[in-house]
Design an enzyme around this catalytic site. Structure first.
Site, short mmCIF file in Angstrom:
data_model
loop_
_atom_site.label_atom_id
_atom_site.label_comp_id
_atom_site.label_asym_id
_atom_site.label_seq_id
_atom_site.Cartn_x
_atom_site.Cartn_y
_atom_site.Cartn_z
N LYS A 111 0.83 -1.21 0.00
CA LYS A 111 0.00 0.00 0.00
C LYS A 111 0.87 1.26 0.00
O LYS A 111 0.55 2.24 -0.68
CB LYS A 111 -0.95 -0.02 1.20
CG LYS A 111 -2.10 -1.01 1.00
CD LYS A 111 -2.96 -1.16 2.23
CE LYS A 111 -4.04 -2.21 2.02
NZ LYS A 111 -4.76 -2.53 3.27
N LYS A 191 -3.99 -9.52 -9.85
CA LYS A 191 -5.05 -9.82 -8.89
C LYS A 191 -6.16 -8.77 -9.00
O LYS A 191 -5.87 -7.57 -9.04
CB LYS A 191 -4.45 -9.80 -7.47
CG LYS A 191 -5.45 -10.08 -6.39
CD LYS A 191 -5.09 -9.47 -5.05
CE LYS A 191 -6.37 -9.17 -4.32
NZ LYS A 191 -6.36 -8.37 -3.17
N LYS A 194 -9.84 -3.45 -6.03
CA LYS A 194 -10.31 -2.06 -6.16
C LYS A 194 -9.15 -1.13 -6.43
O LYS A 194 -9.25 -0.18 -7.18
CB LYS A 194 -10.95 -1.61 -4.84
CG LYS A 194 -12.31 -2.14 -4.59
CD LYS A 194 -12.67 -2.03 -3.10
CE LYS A 194 -12.58 -3.34 -2.43
NZ LYS A 194 -12.87 -3.43 -1.03
P1 ADP Z 1 -9.64 -5.30 -2.63
O1 ADP Z 1 -8.31 -5.95 -2.87
O2 ADP Z 1 -10.41 -5.12 -3.87
O3 ADP Z 1 -9.52 -4.02 -1.83
P2 ADP Z 1 -10.56 -6.40 -0.18
O4 ADP Z 1 -9.20 -6.21 0.36
O5 ADP Z 1 -11.66 -5.51 0.33
O6 ADP Z 1 -10.49 -6.30 -1.76
O7 ADP Z 1 -10.98 -7.91 0.01
C1 ADP Z 1 -12.11 -8.40 0.69
C2 ADP Z 1 -12.07 -9.91 0.65
O8 ADP Z 1 -12.09 -10.39 -0.70
C3 ADP Z 1 -10.79 -10.50 1.27
O9 ADP Z 1 -11.09 -11.72 1.91
C4 ADP Z 1 -9.91 -10.74 0.08
O10 ADP Z 1 -8.95 -11.74 0.31
C5 ADP Z 1 -10.94 -11.17 -0.97
N1 ADP Z 1 -10.45 -10.82 -2.30
C6 ADP Z 1 -10.30 -9.57 -2.82
N2 ADP Z 1 -9.82 -9.61 -4.07
C7 ADP Z 1 -9.64 -10.93 -4.37
C8 ADP Z 1 -9.16 -11.63 -5.53
N3 ADP Z 1 -8.80 -10.98 -6.62
N4 ADP Z 1 -9.12 -12.97 -5.46
C9 ADP Z 1 -9.51 -13.64 -4.36
N5 ADP Z 1 -9.96 -13.04 -3.24
C10 ADP Z 1 -10.04 -11.71 -3.23
#
Ligand code: ADP
Ligand code: TRP
Length: 325
Positions: A111, A191, A194
């Site tokens: 980050k 991956k 957001k």
């Molecule tokens: P982002 O990376 O979009 O900010 P979050 O950190 O809010 O997403 O993730 C919320 C949940 O969704 C977590 O358990 C995270 O591991 C899962 N998650 C987010 N993106 C993915 C992905 N591309 N593949 C698998 N799991 C994901």
């Protein structure tokens, strides 16, 4: 089994969240576990600091969870900040947490590298997450692969507190990660996240979905030439939505040639739209029922506070924190 997981309201729910996390939430809920699912709005403050955005996104993610099938009759569904005890436990865990442990956090380093300001909140993020998990005595934490390290840190911190007070006041949890969907790729092949602006959102129109699918990055192999399905972002996503037979059919067409990426993208959009059609209807309905959503969150918060307060009584006593209230 006690289950707990959370998602930050830092943006709109996407296909990665669904396959990486929410689908497992639903399965564990259906199996009759004691599930605690929450919206991590304190965590989101590490990146979202605009009042109306945070308010709006908190309710948007709440609608999303409910529309996808989180059932407040079966699961305790709430907003993180409705249980202020979690910030208290975070402090107590901070006091047994070596700075060097946090310096190893890959999500913190990522980050910062992406330009987020290095605040104390961002640095402390995994400790607050450890408080989230341990305050509800969770055994299992369904998450995507990126959260594995945070759950390991939680075990570490819970063990440190237990050793410091000489009693098992906190339960050591385990991550629940489904390997096939641990990392869902985004439209650029990284991956899906957001923060990479590469998501396919769950709650959008059929047309918006089709547009997003059309933007999936592919190579420039011409339509008539054979293609490698194992190195294609469209196929990687199709595998999540199509039946095994359809995947076999499409991968055979790739290898044979004469089947273009555009056709696969169109089919992917259809499948996504079918998959989320009912959830989208429920989401639209919930948008017209804000009072219902707030009532659900209020009741979930009440239930969650009762459990959290019992853990905190145990922890305060074990630590020698006297209370006069
Ligand atoms: P982002 O990376 O979009 O900010 P979050 O950190 O809010 O997403 O993730 C919320 C949940 O969704 C977590 O358990 C995270 O591991 C899962 N998650 C987010 N993106 C993915 C992905 N591309 N593949 C698998 N799991 C994901
Ligand atoms: N860090 C998680 C994410 O970005 C969100 C989260 C906060 C969480 N607290 C949690 C996940 C507790 C599981 C358990 O996705």
């Amino acid at each position: 089994m006690r289950i707990l997981s959370g998602i930050q309201p830092s943006g709109r729910l996407h296909v990665g969240n669904y396959f990486g996390a929410i689908r497992q939430y639903l399965k564990l809920q259906a199996e009759g576990n004691q599930c605690f699912y929450f919206i991590a709005n304190y965590h989101a403050m590490t990146s979202v600091q605009d009042r109306s955005t945070l308010e709006e996104m908190t309710l948007d993610v709440a609608r999303g969870y409910l529309a996808l099938g989180i059932d407040p009759e079966k699961s305790t569904f709430f907003v993180q900040s409705d249980v202020p005890q979690v910030a208290e436990l975070c402090w107590i865990l901070n006091c047994v947490c070596p700075v060097s442990l946090m310096e190893k956090a890959t999500s913190y380093k990522d980050k910062i590298a992406k330009g987020l300001p290095a605040s104390m909140g961002l640095f402390d993020y995994p400790v607050l997450q450890a408080a989230d998990i341990t305050i509800y005595d969770a055994d299992l934490v369904p998450v995507g692969a990126d959260q594995k390290q945070h759950v390991e840190m939680t075990r570490d911190l819970a063990g440190r507190l237990n050793r410091a007070v000489g009693a098992d006041v906190l339960v050591l949890p385990e991550a629940y990660i489904v390997p096939e969907v641990a990392v869902v790729p985004g439209i650029d092949g990284q991956k899906m996240s957001k923060s990479y602006d590469n998501t396919i959102e769950i709650f959008q129109t059929d047309k918006q979905t089709a547009k997003r699918c059309a933007a999936i990055v592919t190579d420039s192999t011409p339509l008539e030439a054979p293609k490698n399905p194992d190195r294609c972002n469209v196929v990687a996503l199709l595998r999540l939505f199509a039946t095994a037979d359809e995947v076999a059919d499409i991968t055979a067409k790739y290898r044979a040639g004469g089947y273009g990426y555009g056709m696969a993208k169109k089919r992917l959009a259809e499948l996504i739209n079918e998959h989320f059609a009912d959830a989208r209807k429920r989401y639209d309905k919930l948008q017209a029922e804000p009072d219902y959503v707030r009532d659900v969150l209020r009741e979930g918060g009440r239930k969650a506070r009762t459990v959290a307060e019992a853990t905190m009584e145990r922890v305060r006593t074990a630590c020698g924190i006297l209370r006069h209230m």
